[in-house]
Design a protein around this motif. Structure first.
Motif, PDB file in Angstrom:
ATOM      1  N   ILE A 117      11.197  -9.090  -6.325  1.00 11.50           N
ATOM      2  CA  ILE A 117      10.249  -9.545  -5.312  1.00 11.50           C
ATOM      3  C   ILE A 117       9.208  -8.465  -5.050  1.00 11.50           C
ATOM      4  CG2 ILE A 117      11.884 -11.105  -4.187  1.00 11.50           C
ATOM      5  CD1 ILE A 117      12.259  -9.003  -1.977  1.00 11.50           C
ATOM      6  N   ALA A 118       8.092  -8.875  -4.473  1.00 10.42           N
ATOM      7  CA  ALA A 118       7.046  -7.959  -4.021  1.00 10.42           C
ATOM      8  C   ALA A 118       6.781  -8.252  -2.551  1.00 10.42           C
ATOM      9  CB  ALA A 118       5.778  -8.136  -4.843  1.00 10.42           C
ATOM     10  N   TYR A 119       6.216  -7.268  -1.854  1.00  8.78           N
ATOM     11  CA  TYR A 119       5.928  -7.381  -0.416  1.00  8.78           C
ATOM     12  C   TYR A 119       4.418  -7.261  -0.211  1.00  8.78           C
ATOM     13  CZ  TYR A 119      10.928  -6.289   0.127  1.00  8.78           C
ATOM     14  OH  TYR A 119      12.306  -6.284   0.042  1.00  8.78           O
ATOM     15  N   PHE A 120       3.834  -8.239   0.451  1.00  9.71           N
ATOM     16  CA  PHE A 120       2.380  -8.265   0.665  1.00  9.71           C
ATOM     17  C   PHE A 120       2.072  -8.491   2.136  1.00  9.71           C
ATOM     18  CE2 PHE A 120      -1.417 -10.973   1.225  1.00  9.71           C
ATOM     19  CZ  PHE A 120      -2.387 -10.079   0.807  1.00  9.71           C
ATOM     20  N   SER A 121       1.105  -7.739   2.643  1.00 10.84           N
ATOM     21  CA  SER A 121       0.618  -7.973   4.002  1.00 10.84           C
ATOM     22  C   SER A 121      -0.900  -7.947   4.026  1.00 10.84           C
ATOM     23  CB  SER A 121       1.152  -6.924   4.976  1.00 10.84           C
ATOM     24  OG  SER A 121       0.670  -7.203   6.288  1.00 10.84           O
ATOM     25  N   ASP A 122      -1.473  -8.944   4.683  1.00 13.34           N
ATOM     26  CA  ASP A 122      -2.925  -8.953   4.886  1.00 13.34           C
ATOM     27  C   ASP A 122      -3.268  -8.691   6.354  1.00 13.34           C
ATOM     28  OD1 ASP A 122      -2.131 -11.310   6.066  1.00 13.34           O
ATOM     29  OD2 ASP A 122      -3.359 -12.618   4.807  1.00 13.34           O
ATOM     30  N   GLN A 123      -2.295  -8.200   7.112  1.00 15.88           N
ATOM     31  CA  GLN A 123      -2.570  -7.909   8.519  1.00 15.88           C
ATOM     32  C   GLN A 123      -3.350  -6.611   8.724  1.00 15.88           C
ATOM     33  OE1 GLN A 123       1.056  -8.231  10.818  1.00 15.88           O
ATOM     34  NE2 GLN A 123       0.919 -10.458  10.875  1.00 15.88           N
ATOM     35  N   PRO A 124      -3.080  -5.554   7.945  1.00 13.27           N
ATOM     36  CA  PRO A 124      -3.933  -4.369   8.102  1.00 13.27           C
ATOM     37  C   PRO A 124      -5.369  -4.676   7.664  1.00 13.27           C
ATOM     38  CG  PRO A 124      -1.907  -3.850   6.902  1.00 13.27           C
ATOM     39  CD  PRO A 124      -2.003  -5.342   6.968  1.00 13.27           C
ATOM     40  N   ALA A 125      -6.299  -3.814   8.059  1.00 12.23           N
ATOM     41  CA  ALA A 125      -7.699  -4.002   7.663  1.00 12.23           C
ATOM     42  C   ALA A 125      -7.830  -4.056   6.146  1.00 12.23           C
ATOM     43  CB  ALA A 125      -8.548  -2.868   8.230  1.00 12.23           C
ATOM     44  N   THR A 126      -7.021  -3.249   5.458  1.00 15.78           N
ATOM     45  CA  THR A 126      -6.952  -3.294   4.001  1.00 15.78           C
ATOM     46  C   THR A 126      -5.583  -3.832   3.617  1.00 15.78           C
ATOM     47  OG1 THR A 126      -8.396  -1.361   3.832  1.00 15.78           O
ATOM     48  CG2 THR A 126      -7.129  -1.959   1.879  1.00 15.78           C
ATOM     49  N   PRO A 127      -5.512  -4.973   2.904  1.00 17.41           N
ATOM     50  CA  PRO A 127      -4.214  -5.554   2.556  1.00 17.41           C
ATOM     51  C   PRO A 127      -3.374  -4.604   1.706  1.00 17.41           C
ATOM     52  CG  PRO A 127      -5.999  -7.127   2.165  1.00 17.41           C
ATOM     53  CD  PRO A 127      -6.649  -5.808   2.435  1.00 17.41           C
ATOM     54  N   LEU A 128      -2.049  -4.774   1.808  1.00 21.68           N
ATOM     55  CA  LEU A 128      -1.096  -3.902   1.125  1.00 21.68           C
ATOM     56  C   LEU A 128      -0.173  -4.713   0.234  1.00 21.68           C
ATOM     57  CD1 LEU A 128       0.123  -1.884   4.275  1.00 21.68           C
ATOM     58  CD2 LEU A 128      -1.739  -1.249   2.719  1.00 21.68           C
ATOM     59  N   LEU A 129       0.125  -4.180  -0.944  1.00 28.70           N
ATOM     60  CA  LEU A 129       1.085  -4.796  -1.857  1.00 28.70           C
ATOM     61  C   LEU A 129       2.031  -3.727  -2.381  1.00 28.70           C
ATOM     62  CD1 LEU A 129       2.066  -7.228  -3.644  1.00 28.70           C
ATOM     63  CD2 LEU A 129       0.475  -6.367  -5.398  1.00 28.70           C
ATOM     64  N   PHE A 130       3.332  -3.956  -2.202  1.00 30.91           N
ATOM     65  CA  PHE A 130       4.349  -3.112  -2.808  1.00 30.91           C
ATOM     66  C   PHE A 130       4.953  -3.917  -3.953  1.00 30.91           C
ATOM     67  CE2 PHE A 130       3.805  -1.603   1.502  1.00 30.91           C
ATOM     68  CZ  PHE A 130       3.636  -0.242   1.291  1.00 30.91           C
ATOM     69  N   SER A 131       4.576  -3.527  -5.170  1.00 30.33           N
ATOM     70  CA  SER A 131       4.827  -4.373  -6.341  1.00 30.33           C
ATOM     71  C   SER A 131       6.016  -3.927  -7.177  1.00 30.33           C
ATOM     72  CB  SER A 131       3.573  -4.420  -7.224  1.00 30.33           C
ATOM     73  OG  SER A 131       3.183  -3.120  -7.622  1.00 30.33           O
ATOM     74  N   GLY A 132       6.712  -2.861  -6.769  1.00 33.56           N
ATOM     75  CA  GLY A 132       7.878  -2.430  -7.513  1.00 33.56           C
ATOM     76  C   GLY A 132       7.558  -2.131  -8.961  1.00 33.56           C
ATOM     77  N   ASP A 133       8.308  -2.772  -9.872  1.00 30.18           N
ATOM     78  CA  ASP A 133       8.102  -2.573 -11.304  1.00 30.18           C
ATOM     79  C   ASP A 133       7.505  -3.809 -11.968  1.00 30.18           C
ATOM     80  OD1 ASP A 133       9.180  -0.077 -10.982  1.00 30.18           O
ATOM     81  OD2 ASP A 133      10.968  -0.423 -12.203  1.00 30.18           O
ATOM     82  N   THR A 134       6.852  -4.671 -11.192  1.00 33.77           N
ATOM     83  CA  THR A 134       6.183  -5.840 -11.783  1.00 33.77           C
ATOM     84  C   THR A 134       4.770  -5.471 -12.197  1.00 33.77           C
ATOM     85  OG1 THR A 134       7.532  -7.420 -10.543  1.00 33.77           O
ATOM     86  CG2 THR A 134       5.425  -8.212 -11.380  1.00 33.77           C
ATOM     87  N   LEU A 135       3.923  -5.173 -11.251  1.00 27.58           N
ATOM     88  CA  LEU A 135       2.552  -4.752 -11.542  1.00 27.58           C
ATOM     89  C   LEU A 135       2.453  -3.248 -11.372  1.00 27.58           C
ATOM     90  CD1 LEU A 135      -0.481  -5.311 -12.036  1.00 27.58           C
ATOM     91  CD2 LEU A 135      -0.704  -5.685  -9.563  1.00 27.58           C
ATOM     92  N   PHE A 136       2.102  -2.564 -12.463  1.00 26.21           N
ATOM     93  CA  PHE A 136       1.823  -1.134 -12.419  1.00 26.21           C
ATOM     94  C   PHE A 136       0.319  -0.915 -12.444  1.00 26.21           C
ATOM     95  CE2 PHE A 136       6.045  -0.489 -14.746  1.00 26.21           C
ATOM     96  CZ  PHE A 136       6.707  -0.102 -13.595  1.00 26.21           C
ATOM     97  N   ALA A 137      -0.113   0.293 -12.121  1.00 25.43           N
ATOM     98  CA  ALA A 137      -1.511   0.663 -12.305  1.00 25.43           C
ATOM     99  C   ALA A 137      -1.801   0.635 -13.802  1.00 25.43           C
ATOM    100  CB  ALA A 137      -1.774   2.042 -11.730  1.00 25.43           C
ATOM    101  N   ALA A 138      -2.652  -0.287 -14.217  1.00 23.22           N
ATOM    102  CA  ALA A 138      -3.075  -0.470 -15.610  1.00 23.22           C
ATOM    103  C   ALA A 138      -1.966  -0.980 -16.517  1.00 23.22           C
ATOM    104  CB  ALA A 138      -3.677   0.807 -16.186  1.00 23.22           C
ATOM    105  N   GLY A 139      -0.875  -1.496 -15.950  1.00 24.82           N
ATOM    106  CA  GLY A 139       0.211  -1.972 -16.791  1.00 24.82           C
ATOM    107  C   GLY A 139       1.141  -2.914 -16.054  1.00 24.82           C
ATOM    108  N   CYS A 140       2.315  -3.141 -16.643  1.00 29.91           N
ATOM    109  CA  CYS A 140       3.337  -3.977 -16.024  1.00 29.91           C
ATOM    110  C   CYS A 140       4.693  -3.512 -16.521  1.00 29.91           C
ATOM    111  CB  CYS A 140       3.133  -5.459 -16.345  1.00 29.91           C
ATOM    112  SG  CYS A 140       3.519  -5.926 -18.047  1.00 29.91           S
ATOM    113  N   GLY A 141       5.750  -3.991 -15.884  1.00 30.62           N
ATOM    114  CA  GLY A 141       7.090  -3.579 -16.243  1.00 30.62           C
ATOM    115  C   GLY A 141       7.579  -4.223 -17.531  1.00 30.62           C
ATOM    116  N   ARG A 142       8.591  -3.594 -18.121  1.00 30.23           N
ATOM    117  CA  ARG A 142       9.244  -4.184 -19.289  1.00 30.23           C
ATOM    118  C   ARG A 142      10.013  -5.439 -18.878  1.00 30.23           C
ATOM    119  NH1 ARG A 142      10.333  -0.963 -23.996  1.00 30.23           N
ATOM    120  NH2 ARG A 142       9.346   1.091 -23.873  1.00 30.23           N
ATOM    121  N   LEU A 143      10.232  -6.301 -19.859  1.00 28.95           N
ATOM    122  CA  LEU A 143      10.953  -7.546 -19.602  1.00 28.95           C
ATOM    123  C   LEU A 143      12.433  -7.337 -19.891  1.00 28.95           C
ATOM    124  CD1 LEU A 143       8.481 -10.130 -21.190  1.00 28.95           C
ATOM    125  CD2 LEU A 143       8.487  -9.131 -18.908  1.00 28.95           C
TER     126      LEU A 143
END
Length: 259
Positions: A117-143
């Protein structure tokens, strides 16, 4: 207002520490090692660890959970369909969990693991996403458990979030991911510029996170599988035409696994 700090763990993990300075309450995401969190709490007397958020069951994300829960009494929140140590709140897709007076929506994003699972909030002025090992910066996790189709669908769901969303993933993989992105799109000027910037940051031993959804759309090959140049490169690598975006994704992921 939530402040976010990275607590490095192991070789390349980040434990994300969320802080509410006014109430001196905090929460952590994916504490694979309890030591960095306990050290921070020891250096900040009067602060209380209120919540532990877990994205998936791998030990480098859960190894510190029970120790931290025993030491602080923090509530443990994690995916309902995975075995999470000490879990108090089992979270399913589209559930809402309140952390530090902020609502986070839960997204089921299978692929890396089936119950991720991932955790997303749009309540702060800038939305936040904690993506774990699904979406990486410039990549994604292994299957490790899911299918290419599942991971592709998960990534597309995250890619549809507002472009300003800050992406807090769990590993410092950005430089190696961008080396691969340069191989996939050698003419993409945004990729080349990001590779240069991240190379400089890592040479100075500086963190490359958070990213943004907008930046990922421009530079993450796994979010760009419908781009003609990306499809052509995947076709070239697989030696066959990849007729669907998920097939292009599968070709890219297989290539990255051996890159």
């Amino acid at each position: 207002m939530i402040q976010i700090e990275a607590l490095p763990a192991f070789n390349d993990n980040y434990i994300w520490l969320l802080q509410d300075a006014e109430s001196r309450r905090c929460a952590v995401v994916d504490p694979g090692d309890p030591a960095p969190v306990l050290e921070w709490l020891g250096q900040h007397p009067g602060w209380r660890l209120e919540d532990i958020l877990v994205t998936h069951h791998h030990h480098d994300h859960t190894g510190g959970v029970e120790t931290l829960k025993a030491a602080t009494g923090a509530r443990v929140c994690g995916p309902a369909s995975e075995a999470i140590p000490g879990r108090d709140l089992a979270l399913k897709d589209n559930a809402v969990v309140r952390v530090l007076d902020t609502d986070f929506r839960v997204f089921a994003v299978p692929g890396h693991t089936l119950g991720h699972i991932a955790y997303f909030s749009d309540q702060p002025a800038t939305p936040l996403l904690f993506s774990g090992d699904t979406l990486f910066a410039a990549g994604c996790g292994r299957l490790f458990e899911g299918t290419p189709q599942q991971m592709h669908d998960s990534l597309q769901r995250l890619a549809a979030l507002p472009g300003t969303t800050l992406v807090y993933c769990a590993h410092e993989y950005t430089l190696s991911n961008l080396r691969f992105a340069c191989a996939v799109e050698p003419a993409n000027q945004q990729v080349l510029a990001r590779f240069e910037e991240v190379s400089r940051l890592r040479a100075e031993n500086r963190i490359t996170l958070p990213s943004t959804i907008a930046l990922e759309r421009l530079t993450n090959p796994f979010l760009r599988v419908e781009e003609t140049s990306v499809k052509e490169k995947a076709d070239e690598r697989t030696g066959a035409l990849n007729p669907t975006p998920s097939a292009v994704f599968a070709g890219l992921r297989a290539w990255k696994d051996k890159f």
